[in-house]
Write an enzyme that holds these catalytic residues in place. Structure first.
Site, PDB file in Angstrom:
ATOM      1  N   GLU A 285       0.838  -1.380   0.052  1.00  0.00           N
ATOM      2  CA  GLU A 285      -0.055   0.048   0.046  1.00  0.00           C
ATOM      3  C   GLU A 285       0.758   1.377  -0.158  1.00  0.00           C
ATOM      4  O   GLU A 285       0.559   1.887  -0.590  1.00  0.00           O
ATOM      5  CB  GLU A 285      -0.967  -0.044   1.124  1.00  0.00           C
ATOM      6  CG  GLU A 285      -1.922   0.986   1.282  1.00  0.00           C
ATOM      7  CD  GLU A 285      -2.651   0.767   2.489  1.00  0.00           C
ATOM      8  OE1 GLU A 285      -2.449   0.128   3.407  1.00  0.00           O
ATOM      9  OE2 GLU A 285      -3.759   1.848   2.731  1.00  0.00           O
ATOM     10  N   CYS A 302      -2.344  -0.950  13.062  1.00  0.00           N
ATOM     11  CA  CYS A 302      -2.368  -2.012  13.846  1.00  0.00           C
ATOM     12  C   CYS A 302      -3.031  -1.623  15.287  1.00  0.00           C
ATOM     13  O   CYS A 302      -3.235  -2.831  16.013  1.00  0.00           O
ATOM     14  CB  CYS A 302      -1.260  -2.955  13.885  1.00  0.00           C
ATOM     15  SG  CYS A 302       0.068  -2.220  13.017  1.00  0.00           S
ATOM     16  N   SER A 322      -3.552   3.693   6.823  1.00  0.00           N
ATOM     17  CA  SER A 322      -3.419   2.404   6.160  1.00  0.00           C
ATOM     18  C   SER A 322      -4.785   1.739   6.328  1.00  0.00           C
ATOM     19  O   SER A 322      -5.312   1.645   7.371  1.00  0.00           O
ATOM     20  CB  SER A 322      -2.379   1.428   6.344  1.00  0.00           C
ATOM     21  OG  SER A 322      -2.614   0.192   6.285  1.00  0.00           O
ATOM     22  N   GLU A 369     -17.933  -3.364  11.161  1.00  0.00           N
ATOM     23  CA  GLU A 369     -17.132  -3.767   9.753  1.00  0.00           C
ATOM     24  C   GLU A 369     -16.297  -5.183   9.847  1.00  0.00           C
ATOM     25  O   GLU A 369     -15.651  -5.601   9.025  1.00  0.00           O
ATOM     26  CB  GLU A 369     -16.505  -2.551   9.330  1.00  0.00           C
ATOM     27  CG  GLU A 369     -15.308  -2.225   9.781  1.00  0.00           C
ATOM     28  CD  GLU A 369     -15.498  -1.076  10.910  1.00  0.00           C
ATOM     29  OE1 GLU A 369     -16.729  -1.009  11.408  1.00  0.00           O
ATOM     30  OE2 GLU A 369     -14.449  -0.667  11.608  1.00  0.00           O
ATOM     31  N   CYS A 498       3.135  -2.281  22.063  1.00  0.00           N
ATOM     32  CA  CYS A 498       2.237  -3.434  22.888  1.00  0.00           C
ATOM     33  C   CYS A 498       2.873  -3.904  24.113  1.00  0.00           C
ATOM     34  O   CYS A 498       2.255  -4.571  25.003  1.00  0.00           O
ATOM     35  CB  CYS A 498       1.731  -4.376  21.927  1.00  0.00           C
ATOM     36  SG  CYS A 498       0.935  -3.720  20.353  1.00  0.00           S
TER      37      CYS A 498
HETATM   38  S1  SF4 Z   1      -1.598  -2.773  23.288  1.00  0.00           S
HETATM   39 FE1  SF4 Z   1      -1.818  -0.669  22.993  1.00  0.00          FE
HETATM   40  S2  SF4 Z   1      -0.301  -0.301  21.382  1.00  0.00           S
HETATM   41 FE2  SF4 Z   1      -0.695  -2.471  21.305  1.00  0.00          FE
HETATM   42  S3  SF4 Z   1      -2.395  -2.796  19.760  1.00  0.00           S
HETATM   43 FE3  SF4 Z   1      -3.271  -2.525  21.842  1.00  0.00          FE
HETATM   44  S4  SF4 Z   1      -3.681  -0.451  22.084  1.00  0.00           S
HETATM   45 FE4  SF4 Z   1      -2.447  -0.452  20.372  1.00  0.00          FE
END
Ligand code: SF4
Ligand code: SF4
Ligand code: SF4
Ligand code: FES
Length: 565
Positions: A285, A302, A322, A369, A498
């Site tokens: 993309e 993500c 994206s 969705e 994360c």
């Molecule tokens: S843990 Fe936090 S940074 Fe990771 S996907 Fe979930 S919201 Fe996003």
């Protein structure tokens, strides 16, 4: 520099240092409750009182700055007695009736009140507990607030405001009735909450926690008519060990696989597989946007907390984001299409479970969705509960291997779990796809680490690609003020990415994010294949099922859209 004495020991510290910080340098831990490193000082609980020679009152160590010649006593008889009294009053404001005691509080293993009671030496309750109206905000798909367990420390409010640019939470009422609430008491599910769960990590009690899916998953596993497939996210494997006394940052993915299999999961897959797939789709993309004057900068998609934040606060930026689904959702789609076809299973019989470091993923799975791709999300903390519920000796389990076809992944996928990882993975692939040359140096060090905003300029065949990475939504807001400088932006909702997700174990280790990050990069180093486009299982997936990256079928199954909220 300022010279003072703490418990008769001399110490020199910078002017502006608080007594709490100075005492820590001498390895004295002063108990705190409303204080949290990285947040502004609130000074509400007064548990951190200390004695200062010559002062008639007991100042609070979290707010009081050191002075030349000061003589501080952190654990004198007067201080200890005062702390015990303060704690008794605090605890009297916290329900201890049989419905709500520590036995039934699902956050009790990480409750700071319990730890403090022991530390301060409170064995018996002096005052009768105040019975507050028992209210529970269950309007959110991710986060629950039980106001009766709130001790009004304000840590959630400051976290939401100062780290996540949220302003979602507030303290309402006065005096003993003070409690955490949302604007106009609308409920978390009806305000602009991103579901990031950082307030859960900040809360010292069980007043804020995730919406639990543990029981539903146990039911699905026990149902002979369902086929349960479970995916595990990159950041979970380097954090789950904290719940079982493992060395910090240790990658325990193989034990997770064995544990889930022993519980009765039909297949255990790796979200890292669809992290690699995300790179192919998102990288393609990006290249298409560069080649065809598409909307730039492209912004990663993500992190579902960021997506919801953008839908509320940056509707003009939605075309920049994206269109790729998150790896969790790509996995969910493939489990009920490609995998179902391959195994001749009816998609209706498949129950798709993800184990995530994230509370926002619980909201994401229920987006209109995306509905039906994923059925349940368990946080890392819930995985630990599940392991305990099945009586498994986690650290003694033998290693297991992920099932195929979603079990092979690269080092590029592993680093999705840290801030800068998605960008680095995309650059490893983008460089080779654009230039046609092999990338020798795989580490993009400028975008590694825990800094809130990072940037780099990458030379791809003479073209200077400017990239930026932000973690934590306050940092994202600051970085987006200069968005036009960049071609490609990664935004992760949670501090550190994360690894610092709202579903991760609640830790009192100061450098826990560094430890988890080290575990993630070590995983990347050890992987035989470290670029997503070299993953043989991904190549096969396109050949057998998806066709071309960003092609019609890939677009229909793996991409999504956003809406102004
Ligand atoms: S843990 Fe936090 S940074 Fe990771 S996907 Fe979930 S919201 Fe996003
Ligand atoms: S989940 Fe995140 S956005 Fe929502 S109230 Fe908690 S910290 Fe604020
Ligand atoms: S909900 Fe938790 S973090 Fe927020 S004020 Fe209450 S006790 Fe403190
Ligand atoms: S921790 Fe210092 S006043 Fe609460």
């Amino acid at each position: 520099m300022i010279t003072l004495h703490i418990n008769s020991q001399p110490i020199k510290v910078e002017a502006g240092t608080t007594i709490l910080e100075a005492a820590k340098k001498l390895h004295y831990r002063i108990p705190t409750l409303c204080y949290k490193e990285g947040l502004s000082i609130y000074g509400g609980c007064r548990l951190c009182v200390v004695e200062v020679k010559g002062r008639s009152n007991l100042p609070i160590a979290c707010a009081e700055e050191v002075q030349e010649g000061m003589e501080v006593f952190t654990h004198s008889d007067l201080v200890l007695e005062t702390r015990r009294n303060i704690f008794q009053l605090l605890i009297a404001n916290h329900p201890f009736d049989c419905q709500l005691n520590c036995l039934t509080c699902l956050k009790s293993s990480s409750c700071e009140l319990r730890k403090l009671a022991e530390e301060i030496g409170v064995g018996q309750l002096k005052y009768e507990a105040l019975h507050k109206p028992w209210t529970m905000d269950t309007s959110s798909r991710s986060v629950v607030i039980e106001t009766s367990k709130c001790i009004s420390c304000g840590r959630c409010v400051r976290t939401c405001n100062e780290i996540q640019h949220g302003g979602i939470l507030t303290m309402s009422e006065r005096g003993l009735a003070t409690k955490v609430d949302t604007f106009m008491a609308k409920g978390l599910g009806n305000v602009d909450c991103t579901n990031c769960g950082q307030c859960i990590l900040a809360c010292p009690t069980g007043a804020i926690h995730e919406v639990y899916h543990v029981n539903q998953v146990i039911q699905a596993i026990n149902d002979p008519d369902t086929h349960v497939v479970i995916q595990t996210a990159p950041a979970v494997r380097v954090a789950i060990g904290e719940e079982f006394g493992a060395p910090l940052g240790m990658n325990l993915e193989k034990k997770i696989v064995t544990a889930l299999r022993k519980m009765g999961a039909d297949k255990v897959f790796d979200t890292n597989f669809t992290a690699d797939l995300t790179i192919i789709e998102e990288g393609t993309e990006f290249i298409n946007r560069i080649n065809h004057q598409g909307v730039l900068p492209i912004i990663t998609s993500c992190s579902p907390g960021w997506i919801k934040f953008a839908e509320h606060n940056y509707p003009d930026l939605l075309p920049n984001i994206s269109t790729c689904k998150s790896p969790q959702q790509m996995f969910g789609t493939l489990a009920k299409t490609y995998y179902a076809e391959k195994e001749k299973l009816s998609p209706d019989k498949i129950v798709s479970v993800s184990i995530m470091p994230c509370t926002a993923k619980k909201y994401e799975l229920a987006r209109d969705e995306l509905k039906d791709d994923v059925d349940y999300v368990l946080t890392t903390r819930e995985l630990a509960k599940l392991i305990r519920a099945y009586g498994l000796e986690f650290m003694n389990l033998p290693d297991g291997e992920y099932d195929q076809p979603f079990g092979i992944s690269t080092g590029a996928a592993a680093i999705f779990g840290v801030s800068g990882g998605v960008m680095e993975a995309a650059l490893r692939t983008g460089y080779e796809l654009i230039s046609g040359k092999e990338l020798e140096e795989l580490e993009f060090v400028d975008i590694r680490g825990l800094k809130g905003i990072k940037e780099a300029v990458v030379d791809i065949d003479g073209e200077k690609i400017r990239v930026a990475v932000a973690n934590g939504l306050e940092n994202a807001v600051q970085m987006l003020k200069h968005k036009e400088k960049y071609h490609f932006i990664e935004i992760m909702t949670c501090p550190g990415g994360c690894i610092g997700g709202g579903g991760q174990p609640i830790s009192d280790v100061d450098n826990i994010l560094e430890e988890r990050m080290t575990g993630i990069y070590a995983t990347d180093q050890k992987r035989e294949i470290r670029k997503s486009h070299k993953n043989p299982a991904i190549i096969k997936l396109y050949e057998e099922f998806l066709g071309e990256p960003n092609g019609e079928k890939a677009h229909r199954l793996l991409h999504t859209h956003y809406m102004k909220r």
